[in-house]
Design an enzyme around this catalytic site. Structure first.
Site, PDB file in Angstrom:
ATOM      1  N   TYR A 120       7.051   7.955 -13.520  1.00  0.00           N
ATOM      2  CA  TYR A 120       8.097   7.335 -12.702  1.00  0.00           C
ATOM      3  C   TYR A 120       8.244   5.882 -13.137  1.00  0.00           C
ATOM      4  CZ  TYR A 120      10.355   5.848  -8.285  1.00  0.00           C
ATOM      5  OH  TYR A 120      11.201   5.349  -7.338  1.00  0.00           O
ATOM      6  N   GLN A 275     -30.298   2.228  14.877  1.00  0.00           N
ATOM      7  CA  GLN A 275     -29.097   2.354  15.700  1.00  0.00           C
ATOM      8  C   GLN A 275     -27.919   1.556  15.151  1.00  0.00           C
ATOM      9  OE1 GLN A 275     -28.878   0.784  19.876  1.00  0.00           O
ATOM     10  NE2 GLN A 275     -28.867   2.983  20.392  1.00  0.00           N
ATOM     11  N   GLN A 333     -21.814  -0.805   0.827  1.00  0.00           N
ATOM     12  CA  GLN A 333     -22.729  -1.763   1.455  1.00  0.00           C
ATOM     13  C   GLN A 333     -23.954  -1.057   2.029  1.00  0.00           C
ATOM     14  OE1 GLN A 333     -22.304  -5.006   1.373  1.00  0.00           O
ATOM     15  NE2 GLN A 333     -24.004  -5.647   2.683  1.00  0.00           N
ATOM     16  N   GLU A 360       3.105   2.019  -4.531  1.00  0.00           N
ATOM     17  CA  GLU A 360       4.030   2.715  -3.627  1.00  0.00           C
ATOM     18  C   GLU A 360       4.580   1.770  -2.563  1.00  0.00           C
ATOM     19  OE1 GLU A 360       4.990   5.469  -4.505  1.00  0.00           O
ATOM     20  OE2 GLU A 360       3.402   6.760  -5.263  1.00  0.00           O
ATOM     21  N   GLU A 364       2.048  -5.255   2.520  1.00  0.00           N
ATOM     22  CA  GLU A 364       2.898  -6.273   3.144  1.00  0.00           C
ATOM     23  C   GLU A 364       4.332  -5.759   3.277  1.00  0.00           C
ATOM     24  OE1 GLU A 364      -0.766  -7.873   1.906  1.00  0.00           O
ATOM     25  OE2 GLU A 364       0.707  -6.845   0.657  1.00  0.00           O
ATOM     26  N   ARG A 372      11.171  -4.140  10.558  1.00  0.00           N
ATOM     27  CA  ARG A 372      12.629  -4.111  10.442  1.00  0.00           C
ATOM     28  C   ARG A 372      13.202  -3.021  11.357  1.00  0.00           C
ATOM     29  NH1 ARG A 372      14.199  -3.550   4.551  1.00  0.00           N
ATOM     30  NH2 ARG A 372      13.688  -5.776   4.499  1.00  0.00           N
TER      31      ARG A 372
END
Length: 379
Positions: A120, A275, A333, A360, A364, A372
């Protein structure tokens, strides 16, 4: 949302393929920058080369919810290759939706089998998020169009046989853009070097360069001036699929973390008995389930043709890719120094998922799309 027996079987088939054919080689392919076309064609034998295409063209005729189940499962084996299969399917779907009978029958059967691969070509060096500002031009010369310009960050470039290319045939803005189907061996088409990337190393990424490349007028896809519509039509589905790939990669990383904490001891007890680490696992699982619920809701909206589908797809893309990356990063981590070692495969998943927050449409831009629509509804 409750899955049908067929959907559960579909997901299981894709997961088994990922476990057998992708996961055992994912680290090796990443390090060698190897694009395993033979393995992709095995996926196509299971219907994954034409997920949304009609059966008479070799496709599986699946819906968007079906598709996200497939791509999440594939990504548990290798997010990079699952994402490329998504892109290939995006190209095939554009040709199916906007192509004439000649184009559809020429390209789609071989794309369904992945005897030919698709790319593409929208993004350019100076036109990313602002896709309507693209500068690649297509000039009509007799019964041919002559293409000049450069496309950037093109997945599969140099290997793919079929390219859907967006080029300017008219004035500025979206209305001056047309789409073309361009074959790899077209004179005047060349490719830049394989980009050195942070992740997605199991699929090639190159520039596609057009220097006086001539294509017949019959290569026009969807009519002159309709290219932006062609391009945007594919993005809702592409955003859902890349969301699914993020969740699949994160699911694999979470599974690794659970196994690691169950096996490793520190300060006289299993890490899984601490825990604080249990809480972290619980949050990771909850976040993934929340993201998956939103993704399925958005996919169903696209299947049903709801007018909120674009907004929901943007929401899913933003939330799932952010969540997927964060869960994978947390899993690394939890492994401590071992997570940083290539042989464990976690650092590869983190690198692969990072780009999902960019492609894609950046996350943002997803926020722009969502807000919008909100503001339009309020006015």
């Amino acid at each position: 949302m409750r899955l049908t027996d067929e959907q559960r079987a579909l997901r299981e088939t894709a997961a088994e393929f990922a476990t057998e054919h992708l996961a055992p080689h994912a680290i090796e392919w990443d390090q060698a920058k190897h694009f395993p076309v033979d393995v992709l064609r095995k996926a196509a034998q299971l219907g994954m080369g034409g997920v949304y295409l009609p059966e008479d063209l070799g496709g599986s005729a699946l819906g968007r919810l079906d598709g996200v189940l497939v791509f999440e499962a594939l990504a548990t084996g290798c997010p990079s290759l699952a994402a490329y299969i998504s892109i290939h399917n995006m190209v095939a779907t554009m040709i199916d939706k906007f192509g004439d009978d000649s184009q559809r029958h020429r390209y789609l059967p071989r794309m369904s089998t992945m005897d030919t691969f698709g790319s593409y070509c929208l993004t350019e060096p100076d036109a990313g998020s602002d896709a309507a500002a693209l500068s690649t031009r297509a000039r009509l010369d007799g019964d041919e169009y002559v293409l000049d310009g450069v496309k950037q960050f093109i997945s599969g470039a140099g290997v793919s046989d079929v390219h859907v290319v967006l080029a300017r045939t008219g004035g500025p803005g979206a209305r001056g853009i047309s789409a073309f189907i361009v074959d790899r061996d077209t004179p005047g088409v060349s490719f830049g070097p394989n980009e050195i990337k942070m992740g997605w190393n199991a699929q090639p990424t190159r520039q596609v360069i057009f220097e006086g490349a001539r294509v017949p007028a019959s290569a026009l896809l969807g009519g002159e001036g309709n290219g932006f519509r062609v391009a945007m039509s594919a993005l809702d589905g592409g955003r859902l699929n890349i969301s699914a790939c993020s969740l699949g990669g994160a699911e694999a990383a979470l599974g690794m973390a659970v196994r690691h904490l169950s096996e490793r001891s520190a300060f006289g007890e299993k890490l899984s008995e601490k825990q604080a680490l249990q809480f972290r696992l619980a949050d990771m699982r909850t976040d993934l389930e929340a993201a998956r619920t939103l993704l399925w809701r958005a996919a169903d909206a696209l299947d049903q043709g709801e007018d909120t589908a674009t907004q929901l797809s943007a929401m899913a893309k933003r939330f799932c890719t952010d969540t997927g990356f964060e869960v994978a990063n947390q899993a690394l981590q939890l492994h401590g120094g071992y997570g940083y070692l290539a042989e464990y495969g976690l650092e590869k998943i983190v690198r692969d998922l990072r780009v999902h927050q960019i492609l894609e449409g950046t996350n943002e831009i997803m926020r722009v799309i969502i807000s919008r629509r909100m503001l339009q509804e309020a006015s």
